[in-house]
Scaffold this active site. Structure first.
Site, mmCIF file in Angstrom:
data_model
loop_
_atom_site.group_PDB
_atom_site.id
_atom_site.type_symbol
_atom_site.label_atom_id
_atom_site.label_comp_id
_atom_site.label_asym_id
_atom_site.label_seq_id
_atom_site.Cartn_x
_atom_site.Cartn_y
_atom_site.Cartn_z
ATOM 1 N N LYS A 107 35.841 50.076 41.614
ATOM 2 C CA LYS A 107 37.017 50.723 41.025
ATOM 3 C C LYS A 107 36.619 51.983 40.268
ATOM 4 O O LYS A 107 35.478 52.167 39.879
ATOM 5 C CB LYS A 107 37.768 49.730 40.153
ATOM 6 C CG LYS A 107 38.379 48.621 41.035
ATOM 7 C CD LYS A 107 39.748 48.201 40.646
ATOM 8 C CE LYS A 107 40.362 47.388 41.796
ATOM 9 N NZ LYS A 107 40.946 46.143 41.320
ATOM 10 N N ARG A 145 36.375 39.332 43.265
ATOM 11 C CA ARG A 145 36.772 39.948 44.538
ATOM 12 C C ARG A 145 35.909 41.191 44.733
ATOM 13 O O ARG A 145 35.994 42.127 43.930
ATOM 14 C CB ARG A 145 38.264 40.310 44.460
ATOM 15 C CG ARG A 145 38.829 40.942 45.713
ATOM 16 C CD ARG A 145 40.299 41.309 45.490
ATOM 17 N NE ARG A 145 40.882 41.913 46.672
ATOM 18 C CZ ARG A 145 40.741 43.195 46.990
ATOM 19 N NH1 ARG A 145 40.053 44.008 46.216
ATOM 20 N NH2 ARG A 145 41.293 43.677 48.082
HETATM 21 N N1 PMM Z 1 42.399 45.191 43.821
HETATM 22 C C1 PMM Z 1 42.727 45.800 44.978
HETATM 23 C C2 PMM Z 1 43.404 45.118 45.993
HETATM 24 N N2 PMM Z 1 43.737 43.816 45.846
HETATM 25 N N3 PMM Z 1 43.748 41.858 44.548
HETATM 26 C C3 PMM Z 1 43.457 41.224 43.397
HETATM 27 N N4 PMM Z 1 43.802 39.934 43.237
HETATM 28 N N5 PMM Z 1 42.800 41.854 42.375
HETATM 29 C C4 PMM Z 1 42.426 43.158 42.458
HETATM 30 O O1 PMM Z 1 41.866 43.675 41.481
HETATM 31 C C5 PMM Z 1 42.743 43.872 43.653
HETATM 32 C C6 PMM Z 1 43.417 43.171 44.691
HETATM 33 C C7 PMM Z 1 42.362 47.251 45.154
HETATM 34 O O2 PMM Z 1 41.066 47.395 45.600
HETATM 35 P P1 PMM Z 1 40.647 47.763 47.138
HETATM 36 O O3 PMM Z 1 41.607 48.819 47.611
HETATM 37 O O4 PMM Z 1 39.266 48.235 47.034
HETATM 38 O O5 PMM Z 1 40.787 46.503 47.948
#
Ligand code: PMM
Length: 281
Positions: free
Chosen positions: A219, A259
């Site tokens: 992030k 995650r």
């Molecule tokens: N962050 C992203 C997408 N999905 N789901 C959960 N539960 N928590 C998160 O912090 C989260 C998520 C965005 O990140 P990406 O685009 O790198 O997948």
């Protein structure tokens, strides 16, 4: 501790590997966009130690526009079906009830809703009917203007209160307490200062009584922390070691799951944290 059916009952933080079937996601947009590549990548993540593979078809990067329902279904359902057929514990990263429903029918064992049930009023009832674990993330609005909503007097207290309200609301819609996982939503309507405060406040968020998922991987706040002397943020591709440090600390602080994009080293880190915790007790 909540269990995703089919997972080994290890007393350690779980690792959720990310497969974004999108052309434009935060850090890996476009890389796993075709079905075969996405399934292969999901299987690789399992080999590297992922307990759960999170499949998403809609980018939530700041400023992102929404995709249509049909496009989202076409992106995620075949990938979920392919991975579930191989025995993988799949979660679906979606804000749409129809996508969640189709995903569970295709074999998904968990619904990960970054809007915590706010984007689609039908979501809690659909999740209640499926009975699968439900990640309720802290969210204040869609990506196109979420940065404007990053305004708090006391971020940990407010995130905690807003999550507690979401819990009450999804319980009232029929979701059972055993299904619920909470997520503070790092980077979603939160700037770097807010994200660090929320991470330091994991203990307070745990007091809500539900397992916690933490999504720090790649992030922006990590890139900013690691900025070069000229102030330019470290690119995503070189912030994975910082993700690892957050994983170790979050796992030690009691997170249920992290995650992450780069699974192998994070799977090692959660084992280190578990050994450390065991030695403390
Ligand atoms: N962050 C992203 C997408 N999905 N789901 C959960 N539960 N928590 C998160 O912090 C989260 C998520 C965005 O990140 P990406 O685009 O790198 O997948």
């Amino acid at each position: 501790m909540i269990r995703v059916p089919g997972l080994p009952g290890e007393e350690r933080c779980l690792v959720m590997g990310v497969v974004n079937v999108t052309p434009d996601s935060f850090s890996d947009g476009g890389r796993w966009f075709d079905e075969g590549t996405a399934i292969r990548h999901g299987l690789e993540l399992v080999e590297q130690g992922a307990d759960i593979v999170d499949v998403g078809g809609e980018s939530t990067r700041p400023g992102a526009a929404r995709v249509s329902l049909d496009e989202e279904l076409a992106r995620v359902v075949p990938v979920i079906r392919g991975l579930a057929r191989e025995g993988v514990a799949v979660s679906v990263d979606t804000m749409r009830a129809e996508v969640a429903n189709a995903a569970v029918a295709a074999g998904a064992r968990l619904v990960n809703d970054v809007s915590g049930g706010l984007a689609d009023p039908d979501m809690p009832q659909v999740v209640a009917a499926t009975g699968v674990p439900y990640v309720v993330m802290h969210w204040r609005g869609h990506s196109h203007d979420m940065d404007n909503r990053a305004v708090y007097a006391d971020v940990v207290t407010e995130v905690r209160e807003e999550l507690a309200k979401r819990v009450d609301s999804v319980l009232a819609e029929g979701v059972s307490p055993e299904q619920i996982v909470l997520d503070p939503g790092l980077g979603f309507a939160k700037n770097a200062v807010h994200n660090w405060a929320v991470l330091a406040g994991i203990g307070q968020l745990s007091e809500l009584g539900y397992p916690l998922l933490v999504g720090a991987s790649r992030k922006r706040f990590l890139g900013r922390l690691l900025a070069g002397p000229d102030g330019s943020p470290r690119p995503f591709s070189r912030s994975d070691d910082a993700t690892l440090a957050v994983t170790a600390l979050a796992a030690h602080a009691g997170a249920w799951c992290v995650r992450v994009h780069e699974v192998g080293p994070n799977a090692d880190a959660v084992r280190v944290a578990a050994a450390w915790k065991r030695a403390e007790s």
